[in-house]
Design a protein around this motif. Sequence first.
Motif, PDB file in Angstrom:
ATOM      1  N   UNK A  49      -3.575  -3.171 -13.809  1.00  0.00           N
ATOM      2  CA  UNK A  49      -2.478  -2.439 -13.159  1.00  0.00           C
ATOM      3  C   UNK A  49      -2.792  -0.959 -13.004  1.00  0.00           C
ATOM      4  N   UNK A  50      -3.485  -0.352 -13.966  1.00  0.00           N
ATOM      5  CA  UNK A  50      -3.808   1.075 -13.854  1.00  0.00           C
ATOM      6  C   UNK A  50      -4.696   1.345 -12.637  1.00  0.00           C
ATOM      7  N   UNK A  51      -5.730   0.531 -12.472  1.00  0.00           N
ATOM      8  CA  UNK A  51      -6.631   0.695 -11.329  1.00  0.00           C
ATOM      9  C   UNK A  51      -5.896   0.439 -10.021  1.00  0.00           C
ATOM     10  N   UNK A  52      -5.014  -0.552 -10.019  1.00  0.00           N
ATOM     11  CA  UNK A  52      -4.233  -0.826  -8.812  1.00  0.00           C
ATOM     12  C   UNK A  52      -3.347   0.360  -8.478  1.00  0.00           C
ATOM     13  N   UNK A  53      -2.769   0.991  -9.494  1.00  0.00           N
ATOM     14  CA  UNK A  53      -1.946   2.174  -9.264  1.00  0.00           C
ATOM     15  C   UNK A  53      -2.737   3.307  -8.652  1.00  0.00           C
ATOM     16  N   UNK A  54      -3.974   3.530  -9.134  1.00  0.00           N
ATOM     17  CA  UNK A  54      -4.829   4.566  -8.563  1.00  0.00           C
ATOM     18  C   UNK A  54      -5.164   4.256  -7.106  1.00  0.00           C
ATOM     19  N   UNK A  55      -5.469   2.998  -6.844  1.00  0.00           N
ATOM     20  CA  UNK A  55      -5.794   2.581  -5.477  1.00  0.00           C
ATOM     21  C   UNK A  55      -4.606   2.795  -4.543  1.00  0.00           C
ATOM     22  N   UNK A 118      -0.888  17.120 -10.965  1.00  0.00           N
ATOM     23  CA  UNK A 118      -1.466  16.743 -12.270  1.00  0.00           C
ATOM     24  C   UNK A 118      -1.878  15.267 -12.361  1.00  0.00           C
ATOM     25  N   UNK A 119      -2.836  14.853 -11.535  1.00  0.00           N
ATOM     26  CA  UNK A 119      -3.335  13.493 -11.607  1.00  0.00           C
ATOM     27  C   UNK A 119      -4.573  13.439 -12.500  1.00  0.00           C
ATOM     28  N   UNK A 120      -4.884  12.238 -12.945  1.00  0.00           N
ATOM     29  CA  UNK A 120      -6.091  12.058 -13.752  1.00  0.00           C
ATOM     30  C   UNK A 120      -7.330  12.296 -12.897  1.00  0.00           C
ATOM     31  N   UNK A 121      -8.452  12.571 -13.544  1.00  0.00           N
ATOM     32  CA  UNK A 121      -9.689  12.843 -12.803  1.00  0.00           C
ATOM     33  C   UNK A 121     -10.106  11.653 -11.944  1.00  0.00           C
ATOM     34  N   UNK A 122      -9.958  10.442 -12.499  1.00  0.00           N
ATOM     35  CA  UNK A 122     -10.361   9.249 -11.746  1.00  0.00           C
ATOM     36  C   UNK A 122      -9.470   9.034 -10.529  1.00  0.00           C
ATOM     37  N   UNK A 123      -8.151   9.275 -10.682  1.00  0.00           N
ATOM     38  CA  UNK A 123      -7.230   9.115  -9.558  1.00  0.00           C
ATOM     39  C   UNK A 123      -7.496  10.165  -8.481  1.00  0.00           C
ATOM     40  N   UNK A 124      -7.738  11.407  -8.900  1.00  0.00           N
ATOM     41  CA  UNK A 124      -8.017  12.482  -7.941  1.00  0.00           C
ATOM     42  C   UNK A 124      -9.305  12.208  -7.177  1.00  0.00           C
ATOM     43  N   UNK A 125     -10.348  11.779  -7.903  1.00  0.00           N
ATOM     44  CA  UNK A 125     -11.631  11.488  -7.248  1.00  0.00           C
ATOM     45  C   UNK A 125     -11.475  10.388  -6.208  1.00  0.00           C
ATOM     46  N   UNK A 126     -10.702   9.359  -6.551  1.00  0.00           N
ATOM     47  CA  UNK A 126     -10.489   8.262  -5.612  1.00  0.00           C
ATOM     48  C   UNK A 126      -9.742   8.751  -4.376  1.00  0.00           C
ATOM     49  N   UNK A 127      -8.778   9.642  -4.554  1.00  0.00           N
ATOM     50  CA  UNK A 127      -8.054  10.204  -3.413  1.00  0.00           C
ATOM     51  C   UNK A 127      -8.990  10.996  -2.508  1.00  0.00           C
ATOM     52  N   UNK A 128      -9.895  11.780  -3.113  1.00  0.00           N
ATOM     53  CA  UNK A 128     -10.842  12.563  -2.319  1.00  0.00           C
ATOM     54  C   UNK A 128     -11.742  11.656  -1.485  1.00  0.00           C
ATOM     55  N   UNK A 250       6.168   8.799 -13.257  1.00  0.00           N
ATOM     56  CA  UNK A 250       5.831   7.566 -13.968  1.00  0.00           C
ATOM     57  C   UNK A 250       4.361   7.522 -14.331  1.00  0.00           C
ATOM     58  N   UNK A 251       3.818   6.315 -14.351  1.00  0.00           N
ATOM     59  CA  UNK A 251       2.418   6.118 -14.702  1.00  0.00           C
ATOM     60  C   UNK A 251       1.708   5.390 -13.565  1.00  0.00           C
ATOM     61  N   UNK A 252       0.389   5.373 -13.635  1.00  0.00           N
ATOM     62  CA  UNK A 252      -0.390   4.676 -12.623  1.00  0.00           C
ATOM     63  C   UNK A 252      -0.153   3.174 -12.665  1.00  0.00           C
ATOM     64  N   UNK A 253       0.088   2.649 -13.859  1.00  0.00           N
ATOM     65  CA  UNK A 253       0.387   1.224 -13.991  1.00  0.00           C
ATOM     66  C   UNK A 253       1.711   0.887 -13.310  1.00  0.00           C
ATOM     67  N   UNK A 254       2.696   1.783 -13.428  1.00  0.00           N
ATOM     68  CA  UNK A 254       3.997   1.565 -12.791  1.00  0.00           C
ATOM     69  C   UNK A 254       3.859   1.558 -11.279  1.00  0.00           C
ATOM     70  N   UNK A 255       3.009   2.452 -10.751  1.00  0.00           N
ATOM     71  CA  UNK A 255       2.749   2.464  -9.306  1.00  0.00           C
ATOM     72  C   UNK A 255       2.143   1.132  -8.871  1.00  0.00           C
ATOM     73  N   UNK A 256       1.223   0.615  -9.693  1.00  0.00           N
ATOM     74  CA  UNK A 256       0.584  -0.660  -9.369  1.00  0.00           C
ATOM     75  C   UNK A 256       1.571  -1.803  -9.297  1.00  0.00           C
ATOM     76  N   UNK A 257       2.470  -1.871 -10.245  1.00  0.00           N
ATOM     77  CA  UNK A 257       3.474  -2.947 -10.257  1.00  0.00           C
ATOM     78  C   UNK A 257       4.429  -2.806  -9.076  1.00  0.00           C
ATOM     79  N   UNK A 258       4.879  -1.581  -8.830  1.00  0.00           N
ATOM     80  CA  UNK A 258       5.807  -1.334  -7.723  1.00  0.00           C
ATOM     81  C   UNK A 258       5.154  -1.650  -6.371  1.00  0.00           C
ATOM     82  N   UNK A 259       3.902  -1.221  -6.205  1.00  0.00           N
ATOM     83  CA  UNK A 259       3.194  -1.469  -4.952  1.00  0.00           C
ATOM     84  C   UNK A 259       2.941  -2.938  -4.707  1.00  0.00           C
ATOM     85  N   UNK A 260       2.657  -3.680  -5.772  1.00  0.00           N
ATOM     86  CA  UNK A 260       2.416  -5.113  -5.618  1.00  0.00           C
ATOM     87  C   UNK A 260       3.666  -5.828  -5.114  1.00  0.00           C
ATOM     88  N   UNK A 261       4.818  -5.402  -5.603  1.00  0.00           N
ATOM     89  CA  UNK A 261       6.076  -5.997  -5.147  1.00  0.00           C
ATOM     90  C   UNK A 261       6.323  -5.661  -3.673  1.00  0.00           C
TER      91      UNK A 261
END
Length: 286
Positions: A49-55, A118-128, A250-261
């Motif tokens: 879910x965390x990776x899905x949230x970042x994506x 204030x995003x995590x480094x991995x989330x910011x890098x993926x956005x770039x 929220x958290x990246x995991x929460x974004x993942x769950x919400x986006x999946x729905x």
Amino acid sequence: MKLISAEFLLLMPQKNRLISNSLAMLVNRLTQGIATFVLTATIARTLGADALGQYLLAMNYYFIFVNFVSQGFKTLFTRELSLNPEIAPIYLVNGTLLQLAFGIVGYLVMSAIVFILPYSDSASTLCYIMGVMIIPFALSNITEAILQAQEKMHLIAFSTVPIYIGRLLTIIWALSSHYGLETVAVILIVSETLISIVQWLLILNIVKPKWQIDRDFIWKAVKASKTFFALEGMGIIASRIDVLILSLLGSEALIGIYGAIGQLLQPYDIVSSSLSLQLFQVCQKL
């Protein structure tokens, strides 16, 4: 009776084009929707879910800014080319330059906003990385505007559907081979660039480009698109603001769950938007 029959025969080609073009756009959107759904499920199952949230966060920034820099122009170009198809050579070259400039600016603005928040480094890098897709997508908007204005939607489906399928299969292979989200982002960039190239090659068989920079055209296009920019901008922010709020509160995991729905609502959007795209051209000519 003869008059009615003649009118009926005249309307038949237009009705056939409406059906075939709507069908082509439906196939295009349906393939894209199914591929997105399968990709989302694959990322969630493989990376969690965390990776899905970042994506999904990166995709949301991409969608917001690609709509800001391109959809206003696409709507304007489609309208103008539907009414005046003979100006397609000018629109092809100057519209492409205009979209390239706005795509680069949009990517830089998006990167600055992601850097500040204030995003995590991995989330910011993926956005770039994923934000680079803004540029090839913006470039393909001018070619799609020409194809839509000339009611050749089947060429849009021809240039996108095989690439969507190949992209999905490549990403599934990459994830099963333990590659990460950065690899997924690179595959998406390559596929969008390939779509833009294929559509340009198809357009060259229909339109002979006029290799001349028309500053008056560019300035008038920017001025005329302001209303479309405002409308498209309000719509895209309204549809994506919930994910942005979740990303900050929220958290990246929460974004993942919400986006999946949210993916469950895709079929309804695909059918309605595919039909409305073709009706847009028909209404412009009435």
